[in-house]
Enzyme design. Structure first.
Site, PDB file in Angstrom:
ATOM      1  N   THR A 137       0.842  -1.195   0.000  1.00  0.00           N
ATOM      2  CA  THR A 137       0.000   0.000   0.000  1.00  0.00           C
ATOM      3  C   THR A 137       0.878   1.247   0.000  1.00  0.00           C
ATOM      4  OG1 THR A 137      -1.454   1.422   1.324  1.00  0.00           O
ATOM      5  CG2 THR A 137      -0.301  -0.256   2.540  1.00  0.00           C
ATOM      6  N   ILE A 138       0.446   2.259  -0.721  1.00  0.00           N
ATOM      7  CA  ILE A 138       1.192   3.520  -0.672  1.00  0.00           C
ATOM      8  C   ILE A 138       1.013   4.191   0.688  1.00  0.00           C
ATOM      9  CG2 ILE A 138       1.057   3.922  -3.165  1.00  0.00           C
ATOM     10  CD1 ILE A 138      -1.020   6.195  -2.438  1.00  0.00           C
ATOM     11  N   ASP A 139      -0.039   3.794   1.436  1.00  0.00           N
ATOM     12  CA  ASP A 139      -0.355   4.481   2.699  1.00  0.00           C
ATOM     13  C   ASP A 139       0.622   4.135   3.825  1.00  0.00           C
ATOM     14  OD1 ASP A 139      -2.572   5.329   1.266  1.00  0.00           O
ATOM     15  OD2 ASP A 139      -3.897   3.809   2.125  1.00  0.00           O
ATOM     16  N   ARG A 174       1.823  33.322  -2.856  1.00  0.00           N
ATOM     17  CA  ARG A 174       0.579  32.609  -2.558  1.00  0.00           C
ATOM     18  C   ARG A 174       0.765  31.567  -1.459  1.00  0.00           C
ATOM     19  NH1 ARG A 174      -1.231  31.625  -8.799  1.00  0.00           N
ATOM     20  NH2 ARG A 174      -2.698  33.348  -8.897  1.00  0.00           N
ATOM     21  N   ARG A 183      -5.166   7.785   3.221  1.00  0.00           N
ATOM     22  CA  ARG A 183      -6.361   7.308   3.901  1.00  0.00           C
ATOM     23  C   ARG A 183      -6.389   7.762   5.373  1.00  0.00           C
ATOM     24  NH1 ARG A 183      -9.855   3.789   0.943  1.00  0.00           N
ATOM     25  NH2 ARG A 183      -8.238   2.294   0.425  1.00  0.00           N
ATOM     26  N   GLU A 234      -5.294  13.548   3.225  1.00  0.00           N
ATOM     27  CA  GLU A 234      -6.743  13.495   2.927  1.00  0.00           C
ATOM     28  C   GLU A 234      -7.585  13.135   4.152  1.00  0.00           C
ATOM     29  OE1 GLU A 234      -7.375  10.450  -0.047  1.00  0.00           O
ATOM     30  OE2 GLU A 234      -6.404   8.916   1.165  1.00  0.00           O
ATOM     31  N   ARG A 277      -4.236  28.851  -3.332  1.00  0.00           N
ATOM     32  CA  ARG A 277      -4.579  27.880  -4.372  1.00  0.00           C
ATOM     33  C   ARG A 277      -4.477  26.478  -3.755  1.00  0.00           C
ATOM     34  NH1 ARG A 277      -5.816  31.957  -6.237  1.00  0.00           N
ATOM     35  NH2 ARG A 277      -5.461  32.798  -8.330  1.00  0.00           N
ATOM     36  N   GLN A 285      -0.168   9.826  -7.307  1.00  0.00           N
ATOM     37  CA  GLN A 285       0.716   9.234  -6.282  1.00  0.00           C
ATOM     38  C   GLN A 285       0.763   7.710  -6.364  1.00  0.00           C
ATOM     39  OE1 GLN A 285      -0.189  11.713  -2.367  1.00  0.00           O
ATOM     40  NE2 GLN A 285      -1.873  11.764  -3.812  1.00  0.00           N
ATOM     41  N   ARG A 286      -0.223   7.132  -7.019  1.00  0.00           N
ATOM     42  CA  ARG A 286      -0.250   5.660  -7.099  1.00  0.00           C
ATOM     43  C   ARG A 286       0.340   5.141  -8.397  1.00  0.00           C
ATOM     44  NH1 ARG A 286      -5.751   3.924  -4.817  1.00  0.00           N
ATOM     45  NH2 ARG A 286      -6.091   2.951  -6.829  1.00  0.00           N
TER      46      ARG A 286
HETATM   47  O1  F6P Z   1      -5.114   2.901  -0.068  1.00  0.00           O
HETATM   48  C1  F6P Z   1      -4.523   3.541  -1.141  1.00  0.00           C
HETATM   49  C2  F6P Z   1      -5.328   4.739  -1.545  1.00  0.00           C
HETATM   50  O2  F6P Z   1      -4.702   5.357  -2.645  1.00  0.00           O
HETATM   51  C3  F6P Z   1      -5.594   5.759  -0.441  1.00  0.00           C
HETATM   52  O3  F6P Z   1      -4.483   6.572  -0.171  1.00  0.00           O
HETATM   53  C4  F6P Z   1      -6.794   6.489  -0.981  1.00  0.00           C
HETATM   54  O4  F6P Z   1      -7.587   7.021   0.049  1.00  0.00           O
HETATM   55  C5  F6P Z   1      -7.543   5.401  -1.688  1.00  0.00           C
HETATM   56  O5  F6P Z   1      -6.623   4.352  -1.968  1.00  0.00           O
HETATM   57  C6  F6P Z   1      -8.204   5.817  -2.966  1.00  0.00           C
HETATM   58  O6  F6P Z   1      -8.957   4.766  -3.415  1.00  0.00           O
HETATM   59  P1  F6P Z   1      -9.664   4.734  -4.839  1.00  0.00           P
HETATM   60  O7  F6P Z   1      -8.606   4.430  -5.853  1.00  0.00           O
HETATM   61  O8  F6P Z   1     -10.649   3.626  -4.696  1.00  0.00           O
HETATM   62  O9  F6P Z   1     -10.276   6.067  -5.054  1.00  0.00           O
END
Ligand code: F6P
Length: 359
Positions: A137-139, A174, A183, A234, A277, A285-286
């Site tokens: 997971t990137i998280d 700015r 997440r 987020e 902004r 990021q993914r």
């Molecule tokens: O768990 C990885 C993640 O990229 C989170 O950082 C993000 O909240 C979520 O998945 C986004 O999910 P989806 O691709 O379903 O919008």
């Protein structure tokens, strides 16, 4: 031995490097067969979607993002929605999945996924499907491993974005608010924020007070720095408030978060009267090619998972502890989330530089 490999949940850079490591080491070390399961657990429900994987079929995938097997965030074979007598009902298809695993002649599965996917893997193991897990997971929120692959690539991407946003923020005097993923945890925001020289970092683990954020930005302005960079995870939330949710998941697995960047941006504009902004980095990021660190970690995880498989150590998940690749029971691996310690060394180091967490 015949191994089934599947990827579940959202993609993360490095998935293909893991798949490659499993396929290659299964051949070189154990001379056995690998079947790739397509579309996560869905590929093991009837009609099955599988394909033979050999070192030849996976050539060239090491530097690629995404997953060559396709992935799906929503499929949980134990909680499928089916129309029965015209009515939507929840059904458990784990029996069908187990039968298909047997009919395919698989000795077991290597499941690559985040906490949701690994929980399913653990449940399948308890139902008698030989399963080994690999955390992804990137998280970076899986407690049983120091790091997950994909995380460093995401931090890299976010840091590069912050570097770029710095120059434009400074030119226009700015405040730029950057919303990053993660997440329920703030690892990406924290690490990218430190690496990218942010002035404010807001993370879920430290509920923020907007007046503290504005105080920091105004102080910078008065000292001659007429711009500021604010990184917002987020999942960040105001003290006494809630996370910003775009959508509640139908499967009950995960909330879709988003929107906090805009809220924070609006409030900063209101209290500082500065030009603000907001940039939401989102899925950038993914995507893309994994960093060398993630390619190496993913390769080590893949080889180690194959070794566990050959030793029949099902019900375990590979992990990183310090610089060692180890393993833990899947049930332990999926217990809770790994949060940023609010008073940990990283946060304190950032605060020592004057970075505000809005507290
Ligand atoms: O768990 C990885 C993640 O990229 C989170 O950082 C993000 O909240 C979520 O998945 C986004 O999910 P989806 O691709 O379903 O919008």
């Amino acid at each position: 031995m015949k191994i089934g490999v599947l990827t579940g949940g959202g993609d993360a850079p490095g998935l293909n490097a893991v798949i490659r490591a499993i396929v290659k080491s299964s051949k070189v070390k154990y001379n056995c067969e690998v079947l790739g399961i397509e579309e996560g657990f869905d590929g093991l429900l009837s009609p099955v979607k599988v394909r033979a994987m050999t070192p030849w079929t996976i050539r060239g995938i090491l530097p690629t993002g995404g997953t060559v097997l396709g992935t799906t965030s929503t499929i949980n074979p134990m909680e499928m929605t089916k129309k029965i007598d015209g009515k939507e009902q929840q059904v458990d298809l784990s029996g069908e999945l187990k039968k298909n695993v047997e009919e395919l002649g698989l000795s077991g599965l290597i499941v690559i996924g985040g906490d949701g996917t690994l929980k399913i893997a653990d449940n399948l193991y308890k139902l008698g499907v030989p399963t080994i897990g690999i955390p992804k997971t990137i998280d970076n929120d899986i407690p049983a491993t120091d790091v997950t692959f994909g995380f460093q690539t995401a931090v890299n991407t976010a840091t590069e974005a912050l570097d770029k946003l710095h120059t434009t923020a400074e030119s226009h005097h700015r405040v730029i608010v950057v919303e990053v993923m993660g997440r329920y945890v703030g690892w990406i925001a924290l690490e990218a924020g430190i690496a990218g020289g942010a002035d404010v970092i807001l993370i879920p683990e430290i509920p923020f007070q907007i007046d503290q954020v504005c105080k920091k930005i105004v102080a910078r302005y008065e000292q001659g720095s007429r711009f500021s960079i604010v990184v917002v995870a987020e999942g960040a939330k105001p003290l006494g408030g809630e996370m910003s949710v775009i959508k509640r998941s139908e499967t009950g697995y995960a909330l879709r978060l988003g929107g906090i960047g805009n809220k924070v941006g609006e409030e900063i504009g209101g209290c500082t009267k500065m030009d603000v902004r907001v940039t939401v980095l989102g899925h950038i990021q993914r995507g893309g090619s994994p960093t060398p660190y993630d390619r190496i970690l993913a390769t080590r995880f893949g080889v180690a998972a194959m070794d566990l498989f050959a030793q029949g150590r099902f019900g375990e998940m590979v992990c990183l502890k310090g610089d060692e690749i180890c393993s833990v029971p899947l049930s332990e691996a999926t217990r809770g989330l790994k949060f940023v310690p609010a008073d940990g060394e990283r946060v304190r180091a950032a605060e020592a530089l004057g970075i505000s967490f809005g507290r």
